[in-house]
Design a protein around this motif. Structure first.
Motif, PDB file in Angstrom:
ATOM      1  N   LYS A 346       0.868  -1.168   0.000  1.00 40.59           N
ATOM      2  CA  LYS A 346       0.000   0.000   0.000  1.00 40.59           C
ATOM      3  C   LYS A 346       0.906   1.219   0.000  1.00 40.59           C
ATOM      4  O   LYS A 346       1.994   1.184   0.580  1.00 40.59           O
ATOM      5  CB  LYS A 346      -0.907   0.011   1.221  1.00 40.59           C
ATOM      6  N   ALA A 347       0.467   2.273  -0.651  1.00 38.05           N
ATOM      7  CA  ALA A 347       1.291   3.470  -0.759  1.00 38.05           C
ATOM      8  C   ALA A 347       0.835   4.540   0.220  1.00 38.05           C
ATOM      9  O   ALA A 347      -0.360   4.814   0.333  1.00 38.05           O
ATOM     10  CB  ALA A 347       1.245   4.021  -2.179  1.00 38.05           C
ATOM     11  N   VAL A 348       1.787   5.110   0.920  1.00 34.47           N
ATOM     12  CA  VAL A 348       1.562   6.330   1.688  1.00 34.47           C
ATOM     13  C   VAL A 348       2.185   7.443   0.862  1.00 34.47           C
ATOM     14  O   VAL A 348       3.408   7.506   0.717  1.00 34.47           O
ATOM     15  CB  VAL A 348       2.206   6.253   3.083  1.00 34.47           C
ATOM     16  N   VAL A 349       1.349   8.296   0.289  1.00 33.03           N
ATOM     17  CA  VAL A 349       1.834   9.320  -0.633  1.00 33.03           C
ATOM     18  C   VAL A 349       1.781  10.679   0.054  1.00 33.03           C
ATOM     19  O   VAL A 349       0.751  11.057   0.608  1.00 33.03           O
ATOM     20  CB  VAL A 349       0.994   9.358  -1.915  1.00 33.03           C
ATOM     21  N   THR A 350       2.878  11.384   0.025  1.00 31.72           N
ATOM     22  CA  THR A 350       2.910  12.715   0.610  1.00 31.72           C
ATOM     23  C   THR A 350       3.392  13.717  -0.421  1.00 31.72           C
ATOM     24  O   THR A 350       4.069  13.352  -1.386  1.00 31.72           O
ATOM     25  CB  THR A 350       3.813  12.752   1.858  1.00 31.72           C
ATOM     26  N   ASP A 351       3.001  14.975  -0.232  1.00 25.46           N
ATOM     27  CA  ASP A 351       3.540  16.027  -1.106  1.00 25.46           C
ATOM     28  C   ASP A 351       3.805  17.271  -0.281  1.00 25.46           C
ATOM     29  O   ASP A 351       3.103  17.559   0.690  1.00 25.46           O
ATOM     30  CB  ASP A 351       2.577  16.333  -2.258  1.00 25.46           C
ATOM     31  N   VAL A 352       4.844  17.978  -0.654  1.00 28.57           N
ATOM     32  CA  VAL A 352       5.175  19.267  -0.052  1.00 28.57           C
ATOM     33  C   VAL A 352       5.556  20.223  -1.170  1.00 28.57           C
ATOM     34  O   VAL A 352       5.810  19.808  -2.305  1.00 28.57           O
ATOM     35  CB  VAL A 352       6.332  19.156   0.966  1.00 28.57           C
ATOM     36  N   CYS A 353       5.599  21.503  -0.832  1.00 28.03           N
ATOM     37  CA  CYS A 353       5.998  22.506  -1.806  1.00 28.03           C
ATOM     38  C   CYS A 353       6.858  23.543  -1.097  1.00 28.03           C
ATOM     39  O   CYS A 353       6.535  23.953   0.030  1.00 28.03           O
ATOM     40  CB  CYS A 353       4.761  23.169  -2.414  1.00 28.03           C
ATOM     41  N   VAL A 354       7.949  23.932  -1.732  1.00 30.92           N
ATOM     42  CA  VAL A 354       8.870  24.898  -1.135  1.00 30.92           C
ATOM     43  C   VAL A 354       9.177  25.997  -2.153  1.00 30.92           C
ATOM     44  O   VAL A 354       8.951  25.824  -3.348  1.00 30.92           O
ATOM     45  CB  VAL A 354      10.189  24.224  -0.686  1.00 30.92           C
ATOM     46  N   PRO A 355       9.693  27.145  -1.674  1.00 35.30           N
ATOM     47  CA  PRO A 355      10.143  28.170  -2.633  1.00 35.30           C
ATOM     48  C   PRO A 355      11.156  27.561  -3.602  1.00 35.30           C
ATOM     49  O   PRO A 355      11.983  26.731  -3.219  1.00 35.30           O
ATOM     50  CB  PRO A 355      10.785  29.231  -1.736  1.00 35.30           C
ATOM     51  N   ILE A 356      11.085  27.982  -4.850  1.00 37.46           N
ATOM     52  CA  ILE A 356      11.901  27.353  -5.888  1.00 37.46           C
ATOM     53  C   ILE A 356      13.388  27.422  -5.561  1.00 37.46           C
ATOM     54  O   ILE A 356      14.146  26.504  -5.885  1.00 37.46           O
ATOM     55  CB  ILE A 356      11.597  28.003  -7.263  1.00 37.46           C
ATOM     56  N   SER A 357      13.827  28.469  -4.842  1.00 45.88           N
ATOM     57  CA  SER A 357      15.249  28.604  -4.518  1.00 45.88           C
ATOM     58  C   SER A 357      15.723  27.552  -3.512  1.00 45.88           C
ATOM     59  O   SER A 357      16.921  27.295  -3.400  1.00 45.88           O
ATOM     60  CB  SER A 357      15.538  30.004  -3.957  1.00 45.88           C
ATOM     61  N   ARG A 358      14.780  26.944  -2.772  1.00 48.06           N
ATOM     62  CA  ARG A 358      15.137  25.929  -1.781  1.00 48.06           C
ATOM     63  C   ARG A 358      14.873  24.511  -2.286  1.00 48.06           C
ATOM     64  O   ARG A 358      15.079  23.538  -1.550  1.00 48.06           O
ATOM     65  CB  ARG A 358      14.354  26.153  -0.481  1.00 48.06           C
ATOM     66  N   LEU A 359      14.396  24.401  -3.521  1.00 47.66           N
ATOM     67  CA  LEU A 359      13.954  23.102  -4.023  1.00 47.66           C
ATOM     68  C   LEU A 359      15.073  22.069  -4.067  1.00 47.66           C
ATOM     69  O   LEU A 359      14.915  20.935  -3.610  1.00 47.66           O
ATOM     70  CB  LEU A 359      13.325  23.260  -5.405  1.00 47.66           C
ATOM     71  N   ALA A 360      16.218  22.422  -4.632  1.00 39.55           N
ATOM     72  CA  ALA A 360      17.318  21.465  -4.753  1.00 39.55           C
ATOM     73  C   ALA A 360      17.745  20.966  -3.379  1.00 39.55           C
ATOM     74  O   ALA A 360      17.956  19.765  -3.173  1.00 39.55           O
ATOM     75  CB  ALA A 360      18.494  22.096  -5.485  1.00 39.55           C
ATOM     76  N   GLU A 361      17.871  21.883  -2.439  1.00 36.17           N
ATOM     77  CA  GLU A 361      18.262  21.518  -1.080  1.00 36.17           C
ATOM     78  C   GLU A 361      17.247  20.571  -0.450  1.00 36.17           C
ATOM     79  O   GLU A 361      17.611  19.572   0.187  1.00 36.17           O
ATOM     80  CB  GLU A 361      18.386  22.791  -0.250  1.00 36.17           C
ATOM     81  N   CYS A 362      15.961  20.873  -0.645  1.00 35.09           N
ATOM     82  CA  CYS A 362      14.906  20.067  -0.025  1.00 35.09           C
ATOM     83  C   CYS A 362      14.843  18.668  -0.628  1.00 35.09           C
ATOM     84  O   CYS A 362      14.777  17.669   0.097  1.00 35.09           O
ATOM     85  CB  CYS A 362      13.556  20.772  -0.179  1.00 35.09           C
ATOM     86  N   VAL A 363      14.884  18.582  -1.948  1.00 35.09           N
ATOM     87  CA  VAL A 363      14.801  17.278  -2.602  1.00 35.09           C
ATOM     88  C   VAL A 363      16.046  16.441  -2.304  1.00 35.09           C
ATOM     89  O   VAL A 363      15.947  15.233  -2.051  1.00 35.09           O
ATOM     90  CB  VAL A 363      14.598  17.432  -4.122  1.00 35.09           C
ATOM     91  N   THR A 364      17.208  17.075  -2.309  1.00 31.67           N
ATOM     92  CA  THR A 364      18.447  16.343  -2.033  1.00 31.67           C
ATOM     93  C   THR A 364      18.460  15.788  -0.616  1.00 31.67           C
ATOM     94  O   THR A 364      18.827  14.623  -0.382  1.00 31.67           O
ATOM     95  CB  THR A 364      19.664  17.250  -2.249  1.00 31.67           C
ATOM     96  N   ALA A 365      18.053  16.600   0.361  1.00 32.86           N
ATOM     97  CA  ALA A 365      18.001  16.137   1.742  1.00 32.86           C
ATOM     98  C   ALA A 365      16.967  15.035   1.916  1.00 32.86           C
ATOM     99  O   ALA A 365      17.186  14.052   2.643  1.00 32.86           O
ATOM    100  CB  ALA A 365      17.690  17.308   2.674  1.00 32.86           C
ATOM    101  N   THR A 366      15.840  15.171   1.230  1.00 38.86           N
ATOM    102  CA  THR A 366      14.807  14.133   1.292  1.00 38.86           C
ATOM    103  C   THR A 366      15.320  12.828   0.690  1.00 38.86           C
ATOM    104  O   THR A 366      15.105  11.742   1.241  1.00 38.86           O
ATOM    105  CB  THR A 366      13.547  14.596   0.549  1.00 38.86           C
ATOM    106  N   ASP A 367      16.015  12.931  -0.438  1.00 41.60           N
ATOM    107  CA  ASP A 367      16.563  11.734  -1.086  1.00 41.60           C
ATOM    108  C   ASP A 367      17.544  11.023  -0.165  1.00 41.60           C
ATOM    109  O   ASP A 367      17.533   9.791  -0.057  1.00 41.60           O
ATOM    110  CB  ASP A 367      17.246  12.141  -2.399  1.00 41.60           C
ATOM    111  N   ALA A 368      18.393  11.775   0.530  1.00 46.02           N
ATOM    112  CA  ALA A 368      19.347  11.169   1.464  1.00 46.02           C
ATOM    113  C   ALA A 368      18.618  10.465   2.603  1.00 46.02           C
ATOM    114  O   ALA A 368      19.013   9.369   3.034  1.00 46.02           O
ATOM    115  CB  ALA A 368      20.287  12.239   2.014  1.00 46.02           C
ATOM    116  N   ASP A 369      17.553  11.067   3.081  1.00 46.17           N
ATOM    117  CA  ASP A 369      16.743  10.464   4.141  1.00 46.17           C
ATOM    118  C   ASP A 369      16.125   9.152   3.657  1.00 46.17           C
ATOM    119  O   ASP A 369      16.141   8.132   4.356  1.00 46.17           O
ATOM    120  CB  ASP A 369      15.650  11.459   4.553  1.00 46.17           C
ATOM    121  N   LEU A 370      15.630   9.155   2.437  1.00 44.84           N
ATOM    122  CA  LEU A 370      14.967   7.960   1.898  1.00 44.84           C
ATOM    123  C   LEU A 370      15.967   6.828   1.652  1.00 44.84           C
ATOM    124  O   LEU A 370      15.609   5.652   1.776  1.00 44.84           O
ATOM    125  CB  LEU A 370      14.244   8.312   0.603  1.00 44.84           C
TER     126      LEU A 370
END
Length: 471
Positions: A346-370
């Motif tokens: 079963k999938a637990v799907v989440t979404d967030v949105c950040v200012p575009i200038s913080r996007l790379a930082e947010c996605v990269t940190a999330t990827d490391a967490d995953l």
């Protein structure tokens, strides 16, 4: 949170006999307490189990909706609006019982005003149906959340999707609504005029209200000319950061790109298996360009240069309609492809949105967490406007995996909020993200929301238990 995954409201209904008789007289066979029908209307793609209503009412007109709402008010019966059933945050589940108000039969395109670039539709019209019915006019409705959602449901959740980077969201593209209030009155908000300064903007009050303030029955929308030329492309990158940086630079340079979607390496692996493709299993961007032939070529050339500067390679074009369709079908099927990575999951799907200038930082940190998780967690996203999704795959029979998924979800949201983002870019709050909304907005802001809810729905009958707890 674990208990919420399995909570069920089924079995015998608790509706007053007098109410049942009145509803049967009003709708006849379109009012049912059949358990399979109720369970169908009490299950979505959220982490929750079946939370079924006590009955289901299928309505065909605004007048019928008003009559049903008046009966529900008389008997203090909760009402949960239901469209296409594509929610993933528990929006149409029935934690307080009541009836599911199914508007899928209200599926008529009422008027097309091509000269004004507007259409008026009933709430049950599906996104793909609308575009099919107006394509002969040379117009299209661009909001594309992926699922073939109903227009009323898209209004209720303030949906957006793959085209939002150019065409914005439902908030900007809804001009007017017909709404049935909790008292059973029928009101009109807005007009077909492009702007107005007349009183409170009630249209925006209802867009995004998740069915808690009124039942949307008709919608007037902006539509757009079909572009003269379209071109799509796909490009792989060595890292998540380089892919997302390409998006940031594209937006900051003002390139009017129509769509730019991020798909991580795990998602590409799933898509290749599901759609029989041979894309490089690397972080990847899907692009689409709209405009004149020369404009599309110029946009694409600029983006290709930006991608090359971030080590993008295998920039592959899809200029033929069938190739573009195949490419975007693969992107839209990413959710179903992901489910095949872990059979029976079963999938637990989440979404967030950040200012575009913080996007790379947010996605990269999330990827490391995953990467540190024991669970498969593909990432996809409408990164052109700072929005991305994580699909966390769990065994529904293992409580420890459920808890791990909720921990991942919480960290993703906390990270986004710390970067001045939001806990949900387009899915809405529903039942699943109520605590995150409190963290994001604060108690004082929620008290204002509660005051609006109490003023418009003092008996708390419309979709209770969603967005926030009233008491």
């Amino acid at each position: 949170m674990t208990a919420l995954f399995n909570r069920t409201h089924a079995g015998q209904t608790a509706l007053p006999a007098q109410f049942q008789e009145a509803m049967s007289a009003l709708l006849e066979a379109r009012f049912t307490m059949s358990l399979p029908v109720r369970e169908h209307h009490g299950k979505d793609e959220s982490p929750f189990g079946i939370i079924a209503p006590d009955a289901v009412a299928f309505v065909n007109s605004t007048d019928e909706v008003a009559a049903v709402i008046r009966l529900c008010g008389q008997h203090r019966v909760p009402v949960i609006p239901f469209g296409a059933g594509t929610s993933i945050e528990g929006h149409f589940l029935a934690p307080h019982g009541g009836i599911s108000l199914d508007l899928s039969g209200m599926n008529a395109v009422i008027a097309v005003h091509a000269e004004d670039l507007t259409v008026t539709v009933q709430a049950g019209v599906l996104r793909k149906q609308l575009n099919e019915e107006i394509k002969h006019t040379g117009l299209f409705f661009p909001i594309d959340p992926g699922a073939d959602a109903s227009i009323g449901g898209m209004c209720a959740t303030r949906a957006s999707g793959t085209n939002a980077v150019r065409y914005q969201t439902m908030r900007e593209n809804v001009l007017a609504l017909t709404v049935v209030t909790p008292e059973g009155k029928i009101i009109q908000t807005g007009t077909r005029a492009r702007k107005s300064s007349a009183g409170y903007d009630l249209t925006r009050v209802y867009v995004g209200s998740e069915g808690t303030l009124g039942i949307i029955t008709e919608v007037t929308l902006r539509v757009f000319p079909q572009p003269e030329a379209l071109s799509a492309a796909v490009c792989a990158f060595p890292t998540v950061a380089s892919a997302v940086q390409t998006v940031i630079e594209t937006i900051q340079m003002g390139v009017p790109i129509a769509r730019v979607e991020f798909v991580d390496a795990l998602s590409i692996r799933a898509i290749n298996r599901h759609d029989k493709l041979d894309l490089a299993e690397m972080p990847t961007l899907f692009f689409e360009f709209h405009g004149s032939a020369s404009g599309v070529a110029e946009q694409a050339e600029t983006v290709q240069q930006i991608a090359a500067g971030n080590d993008g390679h295998r920039f592959e074009w899809a200029t033929h309609p069938e190739d573009r369709k195949k490419l975007w079908n693969a992107r839209h099927s990413a959710y179903f492809a992901a489910l095949q990575l872990k059979p029976g999951c079963k999938a637990v799907v989440t979404d967030v949105c950040v200012p575009i200038s913080r996007l790379a930082e947010c996605v990269t940190a999330t990827d490391a967490d995953l990467q540190a998780s024991s669970l498969p967690c593909p990432i996809v996203g409408h990164v052109g406007d700072g929005n991305f999704h994580v699909i966390i795959l769990i065994d529904p029979h293992k409580p420890e995996e459920r808890e791990e998924a909720e921990g991942i979800n919480a960290r993703i949201v906390e990270r986004a909020l710390a970067m001045e983002g939001t806990c949900t870019g387009e899915h809405g709050i529903g039942m699943h993200k109520k605590e995150f909304l409190r963290t994001e907005q604060g108690d004082d802001a929620l008290d204002v929301m509660r005051a609006i809810k109490r003023a418009l729905d003092p008996m708390n009958l419309l979709n209770p238990g969603k967005i926030f707890e009233l008491d």
